[in-house]
Design an enzyme around this catalytic site. Structure first.
Site, PDB file in Angstrom:
ATOM      1  N   HIS A 145       0.828  -1.205   0.000  1.00 35.94           N
ATOM      2  CA  HIS A 145       0.000   0.000   0.000  1.00 35.94           C
ATOM      3  C   HIS A 145       0.863   1.256   0.000  1.00 35.94           C
ATOM      4  CE1 HIS A 145      -4.127  -1.549   0.753  1.00 35.94           C
ATOM      5  NE2 HIS A 145      -3.461  -2.590   1.220  1.00 35.94           N
ATOM      6  N   ALA A 192      11.524 -21.185  10.088  1.00 41.44           N
ATOM      7  CA  ALA A 192      10.129 -20.994  10.485  1.00 41.44           C
ATOM      8  C   ALA A 192       9.934 -19.645  11.176  1.00 41.44           C
ATOM      9  CB  ALA A 192       9.701 -22.130  11.415  1.00 41.44           C
ATOM     10  N   THR A 197      11.794  -9.598   3.902  1.00 41.91           N
ATOM     11  CA  THR A 197      11.557  -8.293   3.286  1.00 41.91           C
ATOM     12  C   THR A 197      12.626  -7.928   2.265  1.00 41.91           C
ATOM     13  OG1 THR A 197      12.771  -7.150   5.045  1.00 41.91           O
ATOM     14  CG2 THR A 197      10.395  -7.448   5.364  1.00 41.91           C
ATOM     15  N   LYS A 198      13.708  -8.716   2.202  1.00 44.10           N
ATOM     16  CA  LYS A 198      14.808  -8.439   1.270  1.00 44.10           C
ATOM     17  C   LYS A 198      15.201  -9.727   0.557  1.00 44.10           C
ATOM     18  CE  LYS A 198      16.694  -4.678   4.108  1.00 44.10           C
ATOM     19  NZ  LYS A 198      17.884  -4.185   4.873  1.00 44.10           N
TER      20      LYS A 198
END
Length: 221
Positions: A145, A192, A197-198
């Site tokens: 978003h 786990a 995010t990268k």
């Protein structure tokens, strides 16, 4: 297709064969109403497939009980040979009602599997290559978003997509979340509960328990 273990008893084998036969019959009926589907398909109970004209299904694909597949997408959903989609998995590129952004779609290569309870939001491109193991309750979301303006609600600022790519021979552990824009290279292992995010380099292990740990999975003598 793997064979039933020799250690399985005859009564157990009968139950397995009967259950499998029922799935094959359901899959045959699905293939008759899906233009781009090849037999044999294994279809569990209460599987919901919408907009199936956008699906491309190769042989020996398994959709386990209570899967929900929304086919509405600009580029379709491609399931390679011997793919398994586990129980209660949701694959959703677009709104159920066809409003707003129509998503890109998904491709998943042969012999890859999605564990039970997974969610794949493929509004942006999601590409999963061959021999990928995805554990239970994994979330993959190829969308984000806009939220920088304080003069509009976040909901009114719209969305954008970069896409997600998971290369061959990757193991993703249970309860992992993979966010938009990530590429996971071949041979990587994701521990786990990790939030990815990268990009993850090839043949590395990524574990994120409060602080990230990234190390090579290759042993050096």
């Amino acid at each position: 297709m793997p064979t039933v273990s020799d250690s399985v008893t005859i009564p157990d084998k009968i139950q397995i064969y009967f259950s499998t036969l029922v799935k094959v019959i359901r899959g045959f009926l699905l293939s008759m109403t899906t233009p781009h589907a090849k037999p044999i398909i294994f279809l569990g109970r209460h599987v919901k497939i919408m907009n199936r004209q956008h699906l491309h299904i190769e042989a020996k694909v398994k959709f386990e009980d209570y899967c929900e597949i929304q086919g509405l997408s600009t580029n379709g959903l491609y399931f390679g040979k011997d793919v398994t989609v586990g129980r209660n998995v949701q694959i959703r590129p677009s709104s159920y009602y066809g409003v707003g952004h129509i998503g890109y779609g998904l491709s998943i290569g042969e012999n890859s599997s999605i564990g039970p309870g997974g969610f794949i939001g493929c509004a942006g491109k999601v590409q999963i290559n061959k021999n990928v193991m995805i554990g239970p309750n994994v979330t993959i979301i190829a969308e984000n978003h806009h939220f920088h303006s304080t003069n509009k609600s976040i909901k009114d600022q719209g969305v954008y997509q970069k896409g997600i790519v998971i290369h061959d021979d990757v193991w993703i552990g249970a309860n992992v979340t993979i966010l938009d824009g990530v590429t996971i290279y071949s041979g990587a292992v994701i521990g786990a509960g990790t939030i990815v995010t990268k990009d993850v380099p090839a043949n590395t292990i990524l574990v994120d328990k409060l602080s990230p740990i990234l190390r090579s999975r290759v042993l050096h003598s």
